[in-house]
Design an enzyme around this catalytic site. Structure first.
Site, PDB file in Angstrom:
ATOM      1  N   SER A  67       0.851  -1.181   0.000  1.00  0.00           N
ATOM      2  CA  SER A  67       0.000   0.000   0.000  1.00  0.00           C
ATOM      3  C   SER A  67       0.889   1.234   0.000  1.00  0.00           C
ATOM      4  O   SER A  67       2.114   1.128   0.060  1.00  0.00           O
ATOM      5  CB  SER A  67      -0.903   0.016   1.233  1.00  0.00           C
ATOM      6  N   LYS A  68       0.248   2.391  -0.043  1.00  0.00           N
ATOM      7  CA  LYS A  68       0.994   3.652  -0.111  1.00  0.00           C
ATOM      8  C   LYS A  68       1.973   3.811   1.048  1.00  0.00           C
ATOM      9  O   LYS A  68       2.964   4.511   0.925  1.00  0.00           O
ATOM     10  CB  LYS A  68       0.021   4.835  -0.121  1.00  0.00           C
ATOM     11  N   ARG A  69       1.647   3.162   2.150  1.00  0.00           N
ATOM     12  CA  ARG A  69       2.560   3.228   3.292  1.00  0.00           C
ATOM     13  C   ARG A  69       3.971   2.763   2.914  1.00  0.00           C
ATOM     14  O   ARG A  69       4.954   3.152   3.515  1.00  0.00           O
ATOM     15  CB  ARG A  69       2.064   2.313   4.418  1.00  0.00           C
TER      16      ARG A  69
END
Ligand code: GLU
Length: 448
Positions: free
Chosen positions: A208-210
């Site tokens: 994910s963007k994390r």
């Protein structure tokens, strides 16, 4: 019969890494078997779909070099198929299913009647997968507003487009029994399904963007080569089997790709590994390819000169040959190229404090300048000259090396100093040494 595969993104987001890997696997299989690769935009969810996302997806696929074969002609090329243009077809299929007794109308929507028994399909990655039908709830195939649900449109299209293999993420396994039932009800054979393991971040959580950039096109901006990204994505969940080769060209990937090589376990996205692939692919570029690859980022940085393709081509290729081996990304190259193209506009404050504070430095630099003005201008002579000046003046060569490097680049780090001086040429080297002397004498605005 040559296989027919498709990539069927919903334009509700950008082309993310997982989607790109799915597209790549489908494309590789189609190309390997001289089949067709179809692009279908699943935009029946009007609220969540946007043209901008479609454009982004197409740009991402083009950047990765994943060309598609069919679709309505737009400006001399094939556009993708759009589900929003096929709504009539889905409505007709829903009516067929009603007529055949496989569906019922309830409160406006049309719902599929799940038969009793169990649904089995053989997945090319996971083997036989069974679902008890009692666990499959009767599902809507056409909404009351006349729009199909995903299950209906995907099956109708895969039938109409004669799709033979569906390669997609593991998150779709639970959709497959419903779709298998629809194929049966419509009296059509189901394609071969291959569900690909999901991509995880280094912490083993779903990517994910994390974890950093997840949009493929972002990687272009970050300075990665499409060849490296393709190679890296191909090996996320697929392995060519024998041998320890890791670097593959597009043609090699096509020649080696098999569904059997897809692993059942999740794949981990590791940016250091991607950097390594990028570095390896950068090293394998010809001069012409490297020049072509750096042009966009140099242009964006205001550093591109047409002469690099003309009178300065040879010189520019030598500079790239010097810098190339240290670069992981094209953006590193742009950064390292700057001093070859522009005089430094300031000296780094730390570099100044650390290396330009000695009071006699200006005299040493003047002596060096005098010698450099008349020495032979090649790497070895330049080094000899600098060391000779240091020895004659009883100082460490490092003092002159650091000062010269700062004069040339404004910074403390650069590629091999003498190679760099040779490539900069006498005129620019002298001018930059003069600038340094000037700054050292006025001692004002050293870091300005
Ligand atoms: N539009 C679906 C998605 O983006 C396609 C799934 C499929 O490949 O069947 O997830």
């Amino acid at each position: 019969m040559p296989p027919r595969l498709r990539f069927a993104p919903s334009p509700t987001g950008y082309l993310h890494v997982g989607g790109a890997r799915t597209a790549l696997f489908n494309w590789l299989y189609a190309r390997r078997h001289r089949g067709s690769f179809i692009l279908r935009i699943e935009d029946t969810d009007v609220q969540r779909s946007s043209d901008e996302m479609v454009t982004g997806i197409l740009d991402g696929l083009r950047w990765l070099g994943l060309d598609w074969d069919e679709g309505p002609e737009v400006g001399g090329a094939h556009g993708p198929y759009f589900q929003s243009e096929r709504l009539e077809r889905y409505r007709a299929a829903a009516e067929d299913l009603l007529r055949l007794g496989h569906a019922v109308r309830d409160e406006g929507a049309i719902r599929f009647k799940v038969p009793e028994g169990r649904t089995v399909f053989v997945d090319a990655v996971h083997g036989e997968i069974r679902f008890e039908n009692e666990h499959i709830e009767p599902f809507v195939i056409l909404r009351s507003d006349g729009h199909p649900t995903y299950h209906l449109s995907v099956v109708v299209d895969d039938i109409d487009m004669a799709i033979t293999h569906v390669v997609r993420g593991d998150d779709h396994i639970s959709n497959t029994p419903k779709q298998t039932l629809l194929y049966q009800a419509l009296g059509q054979p189901a394609p071969t399904f291959a569900h690909v393991p999901l991509i995880m971040g280094p912490d083993k959580k779903r990517l994910s963007k994390r974890h950093g950039a997840t949009s493929v096109i972002e990687y272009e901006r970050l300075g990665y080569l499409p060849a490296a990204m393709r190679n890296f994505l191909a090996l996320l969940g697929w392995s060519p089997g024998s041998g320890d080769q890791e670097i593959f060209t597009r043609d090699e990937l096509v020649a080696r790709f098999t569904l059997e090589g897809i692993s059942g376990g999740n794949a981990v996205f590791n940016t250091e590994k991607l950097d390594w692939f990028n570095q390896q692919h950068l090293l394998r570029l010809s001069d012409a390819e490297l020049i072509q690859a750096v042009e966009p980022s140099l242009t964006a940085a205001g550093l591109w000169r047409e002469a690099f393709l003309g009178p300065e081509r040879e010189w520019f290729a030598s500079v790239l040959a010097l810098l190339g081996p240290r670069a992981k990304r094209l953006t590193d190259l742009t950064d390292h190229l700057r001093p070859f193209i522009l005089d430094p506009d300031h000296y780094d404050a730390d570099a100044t404090a650390q290396y330009l504070s000695s009071p006699d430095l200006v005299d040493h630099v003047s002596a060096l300048r005098t010698e450099i003005a008349r020495c032979a201008f090649d790497e070895a002579s330049l080094e000899q000259t600098l060391r000779g000046v240091a020895e004659a003046r009883g100082i460490k060569p490092a003092l002159l090396i650091h000062a010269t490097r700062i004069a040339m680049t404004g910074r403390m780090v650069s590629p091999g100093l003498f190679e760099m001086l040779a490539l900069l040429g006498r005129e620019r080297v002298l001018a930059r040494l003069d600038r340094l002397r000037e700054r050292l004498t006025t001692s004002r605005g050293l870091t300005a």
